[in-house]
Each structure stands twice: as structure tokens, then as C-alpha cells.
Design a protein around this motif. Structure first.
Motif, PDB file in Angstrom:
ATOM      1  N   THR A   1       0.834  -1.205   0.000  1.00 50.13           N
ATOM      2  CA  THR A   1       0.000   0.000   0.000  1.00 50.13           C
ATOM      3  C   THR A   1       0.866   1.252   0.000  1.00 50.13           C
ATOM      4  O   THR A   1       0.508   2.278  -0.568  1.00 50.13           O
TER       5      THR A   1
ATOM      6  N   PHE B   1      -7.839  -4.357  -6.237  1.00 44.16           N
ATOM      7  CA  PHE B   1      -7.357  -4.188  -4.862  1.00 44.16           C
ATOM      8  C   PHE B   1      -5.970  -3.564  -4.932  1.00 44.16           C
ATOM      9  O   PHE B   1      -5.083  -4.089  -5.598  1.00 44.16           O
TER      10      PHE B   1
ATOM     11  N   GLU C   1      -6.871 -10.075  -5.567  1.00 44.86           N
ATOM     12  CA  GLU C   1      -7.968 -10.251  -4.616  1.00 44.86           C
ATOM     13  C   GLU C   1      -9.310 -10.373  -5.340  1.00 44.86           C
ATOM     14  O   GLU C   1     -10.259 -10.930  -4.812  1.00 44.86           O
TER      15      GLU C   1
ATOM     16  N   ASP D   1       0.066  -2.043 -10.972  1.00 48.15           N
ATOM     17  CA  ASP D   1       0.225  -2.598  -9.628  1.00 48.15           C
ATOM     18  C   ASP D   1       0.584  -4.077  -9.793  1.00 48.15           C
ATOM     19  O   ASP D   1      -0.270  -4.909 -10.086  1.00 48.15           O
TER      20      ASP D   1
ATOM     21  N   ILE E   1       2.025  -5.819  -7.363  1.00 48.03           N
ATOM     22  CA  ILE E   1       2.338  -6.246  -5.992  1.00 48.03           C
ATOM     23  C   ILE E   1       2.121  -7.743  -5.817  1.00 48.03           C
ATOM     24  O   ILE E   1       2.953  -8.434  -5.228  1.00 48.03           O
TER      25      ILE E   1
HETATM   26  C1  LIG Z   1      -2.501  -6.026  -6.058  1.00 47.01           C
HETATM   27  C2  LIG Z   1      -2.257  -5.581  -4.640  1.00 47.01           C
HETATM   28  N1  LIG Z   1      -2.008  -4.301  -4.401  1.00 47.01           N
HETATM   29  C3  LIG Z   1      -1.760  -3.859  -3.154  1.00 47.01           C
HETATM   30  C4  LIG Z   1      -1.775  -4.705  -2.069  1.00 47.01           C
HETATM   31  C5  LIG Z   1      -1.487  -4.186  -0.698  1.00 47.01           C
HETATM   32  O1  LIG Z   1      -0.274  -4.677  -0.234  1.00 47.01           O
HETATM   33  P1  LIG Z   1       0.075  -4.624   1.316  1.00 47.01           P
HETATM   34  O2  LIG Z   1      -0.905  -5.524   2.025  1.00 47.01           O
HETATM   35  O3  LIG Z   1       1.496  -5.099   1.398  1.00 47.01           O
HETATM   36  O4  LIG Z   1      -0.050  -3.211   1.740  1.00 47.01           O
HETATM   37  C6  LIG Z   1      -2.062  -6.049  -2.275  1.00 47.01           C
HETATM   38  C7  LIG Z   1      -2.138  -6.974  -1.132  1.00 47.01           C
HETATM   39  O5  LIG Z   1      -2.737  -8.027  -1.192  1.00 47.01           O
HETATM   40  C8  LIG Z   1      -2.306  -6.509  -3.588  1.00 47.01           C
HETATM   41  O6  LIG Z   1      -2.578  -7.790  -3.848  1.00 47.01           O
END
Ligand SMILES: Cc1ncc(COP(=O)(O)O)c(C=O)c1O
Length: 409
Positions: free
Chosen positions: A108, A134, A205, A233, A235
């Protein structure tokens, strides 16, 4: 259990104790964990995608231990070797040209960094995000996150029926994932105001939904036409999970003309140690002048050493390639031994969603699979998600499939 945490932690009725080395490939991380009663589980949750090497890879442990004896923390105003080395390595791997890196600790945090950079660099004030997206749990990130339950009482976004008192009104406009015409409509509605289109190439998610190449390339084109930045994103889907360093490359290819402007990673990057990185084109990163942003722990030497070790092990062991094969292996198993009720096995590489189209069934199955010794999570309400370690293969995927079969019978 006398749980003294906030009730926000929903309980799974399991307390993990440690990983186990039995059955793990020699010198590599374990696929299994043990609870306090000694019961073994195949870990297909993987810290929600944070453990690409599995648990307790001895080489990763050694790298962290070595750095702990040298330098653990330093302010962002001072260069450290691990941070410089990691930044140099990352910019070579990402689908962004001439990248510059900002380091944070969590996903985040780098979503926020991307929002700040995009609005500052363009002088614009609207971000387009997608349904089922997400992006994290801080205020800008929840504004871009689709599910209203995460925004409840905190944030109101554009084109949304008034939700009552809100701490912040955020300029996020939302389009259905995959719908280029809807994105174009938003560009027209917020003409001259859109700073960035923010997309997960594969929604994590939201149900493990890969964007089509046509959709992702179309976003690049629309951003070019309207002077907006394209932000990825990565992540959850990034850092090799889909077979290439970035899911964008897996889905779109490595045509540098189609590169994004900003891309951000976390989860798998540290191999289980918290670290996150936002990479932006150098000409854009220039607007983040001294003191315009920061993070006390972000990019600390210990986290950077963990990430360098993780990437080195991935390269040395060919882990992108093995991660990239997982979906195909599970689809073959599913074709040979179909299970009634499984509607689809989708995703890319080691990011797999098994769709049931039925929320109650999927939720119940997650619990039953836990009883059967396989840890998975729900994604998008109706799919079971597997995020195995990258070196997992047929044996582990068969274990997942068998647990699904037994869980549904
Ligand atoms: C695509 C995506 N973005 C952002 C996040 C947020 O990451 P964090 O929980 O490390 O803040 C997540 C967490 O699941 C995610 O899957």
C-alpha cells in the motif's frame, strides 16, 4: 484462544508454529508449515504470495544473517550498498524505461507513492481504477480498491452514490476491468484531468483475473492519446510469479514501445521480508524532489539484502520458469481428473484461481482443505486461490487437487 488483537483479524482457527524441512528439496525452502499441534500443511497461501522461495531457504537465511551483522538501518538521506545495488538491478528488470526507484515496506505504501508521483508529475487530479481491483488499505489505495467494504466510513469516490460522512473524498473513477470503451468514456468525462490509469495486470484479490493483451495494450494507447500515465500494480502478480519478472511482460510481451510509466512491487520481492518498490520513468521521478516523500524503514539495508538474495536465488535456480509452468500443470491434472463443480482453473504461472461460481461452496472448501492439510485462500468470493512457492511442481499441485476432490466429496 484469548485473542487480544483487533477484531479485524478474522480467525482461521489455526496457529502456525514453524515450517518443516522434511520433503523440501535439498538446500531450498520448504513447501510445508506446521501448526502448534504438530499437524503439517501444504502452504498454498504463501503469506499471500510473499514466500516465493518457500519457508526457510537456507541461502536466504544466510544473506539476512550476514547483513544483520553489518548494517540494519540507515536513513533515506544516506546511500547504502544494498539499496543502490537493488535499485540498479530492479531498473533492468521492469517494463519501464530508464526507471528510478522509491522503496517502501508494504504494497500500500508504494501504491501511495505512485499516486503522489502521478498527480505531481502531470498536475492532474483524477485516477482511473477498475472494478474488482485491490490496491491496498491506506486512503488513496482504498479509494482505488473496488470493494466498498474497505472504504466504508473512510473514503468516497467519484460517480458513487453518497455514502454518508466520509473522512476523504478521492478523485478515483472506476471502470469495469476489461472494458476499454468504459475507460474512454471516463477519459472524456474527466477530460484533461486524468493523471493515471492504475491496473493490476492480473487482479489478485478480485478473483485471479488476467487482463487480456488487447485490454492492457488498449490502456497504453488510451493513456498516450489522453496524456495520462499508465501505472501497473504488480504487488501480487509481479516478481516472477507468472514466469517473467512482471506479469505485464507475461501478458503483453516485451515490446518496449508498450512499457508502462510507473510500476510497483512488494510481496514476493523480499522473499518473505517486508520490502516494496515503486519504479517510475526518470523524467517523471524528477518531480519527487528532496523531502517530497519518504519512509523511515523503506529500503533499509536488511530488507534490500533480503530482496537481492531472493532475486539471486530466483535467477540461479531458474524459478521464473518453474513458477511459469504451474498453471499449465494444474490445468493438465484438471483435464485428466476433472472435478465436478470446478468451473475454471485460471491465472498465470504460480498465481492460480480455481473457480466454483458459488461463494458458500468456495468458503466451505477453504475450511475443509485446511482440515485436509492444504492452506488456500478465497479470491473474488467464489474462487480458491493458490500462490505456491515458485519451485513447487506436480507433486504439490496434485496435493492441492486431491484436497479439492476430497473436500467436495
Ligand atoms: C494487487 C495488490 N495491491 C496492493 C496490495 C497491498 O499490499 P500490502 O498488504 O502489502 O499493503 C495487495 C495486497 O494483497 C495486492 O494484492
Amino acid at each position: 484462544m484469548d485473542d487480544r488483537r483487533w477484531p479485524t483479524y478474522s480467525s482461521r482457527n489455526i496457529t502456525l508454529d514453524s515450517y518443516v524441512r522434511e520433503g523440501a528439496p535439498a538446500g531450498r525452502g520448504s513447501f510445508h508449515v506446521r501448526d502448534t499441534a504438530g499437524k503439517l500443511y501444504l502452504d498454498a497461501i504463501n503469506g499471500i504470495g510473499c514466500l516465493p522461495l518457500g519457508h526457510g531457504d537456507p541461502r536466504w537465511n544466510a544473506a539476512i544473517e550476514a547483513q544483520m551483522g553489518k548494517l540494519v538501518s540507515a536513513p533515506g538521506t544516506i546511500w547504502t550498498d544494498p539499496q543502490q545495488a537493488l535499485a540498479r538491478d530492479l531498473v533492468k528488470r521492469v517494463p519501464v524505461q530508464d526507471g528510478r526507484v522509491f522503496f517502501g515496506n508494504t504494497g500500500t505504501e508504494v501504491t501511495e507513492a505512485a499516486v503522489k508521483l502521478a498527480t505531481r508529475a502531470t498536475g492532474r487530479d483524477v485516477i482511473i481504477a477498475f472494478e474488482k481491483a485491490f490496491h491496498g488499505r491506506t486512503l488513496a489505495a482504498i479509494a482505488m480498491t473496488a470493494n466498498p467494504k474497505y472504504r466504508d466510513s473512510y473514503v468516497q469516490v467519484l460517480d458513487e452514490a453518497p455514502l454518508g460522512p466520509r473522512f476523504a473524498q478521492m478523485n478515483v473513477a472506476r471502470a469495469p476491468f476489461g472494458d476499454l470503451a468504459a475507460v474512454e468514456t471516463l477519459f472524456r468525462r474527466y477530460s484533461g484531468r486524468v493523471a493515471m490509469v492504475c491496473v493490476e495486470p492480473i487482479q489478485g484479490e478480485g478473483g485471479v483475473n488476467p487482463g487480456s493483451r488487447e485490454f492492457l495494450v488498449g490502456l497504453r494507447r488510451l493513456c498516450n492519446e489522453h496524456g495520462a500515465l499508465l501505472g501497473l500494480d504488480e504487488i501480487q502478480c509481479g516478481v516472477g510469479r507468472t514466469g517473467a519478472f512482471s506479469a505485464w511482460t507475461t501478458l503483453v510481451g516485451d515490446d518496449r514501445e508498450l512499457d508502462a510509466d510507473i510500476v510497483w512491487y512488494a510481496k514476493a520481492l523480499g522473499g518473505g521480508f517486508p520490502i516494496a518498490a515503486c519504479v517510475a520513468r526518470a523524467d517523471l521521478a524528477e518531480v519527487m524532489t528532496k523531502g517530497s516523500h519518504g519512509s523511515t524503514f523503506g529500503g533499509n539495508p536488511l530488507a534490500c539484502a533480503a530482496a537481492i538474495a531472493t532475486l539471486g536465488i530466483m535467477d540461479g535456480d531458474g524459478l521464473f520458469a518453474s513458477a511459469g509452468e504451474q498453471l499449465g500443470v494444474l490445468q493438465s491434472i484438471a483435464a485428466e481428473e476433472p472435478i465436478s463443480g470446478v468451473l475454471e482453473v485460471r491465472g498465470a504461472g504460480a498465481m492460480i484461481g480455481i473457480e466454483f461460481g458459488d461463494a458458500d461452496r468456495a468458503l466451505a472448501l477453504v475450511d475443509t482443505m485446511q482440515d485436509l492439510g492444504v492452506l488456500v485462500t478465497i479470491s473474488g468470493g467464489t474462487a480458491v486461490r493458490c500462490l505456491l512457492a515458485y519451485h513447487a511442481g506436480e507433486a504439490e499441485l496434485c496435493e492441492v487437487w486431491t484436497a479439492i476432490r476430497r473436500g467436495l466429496s
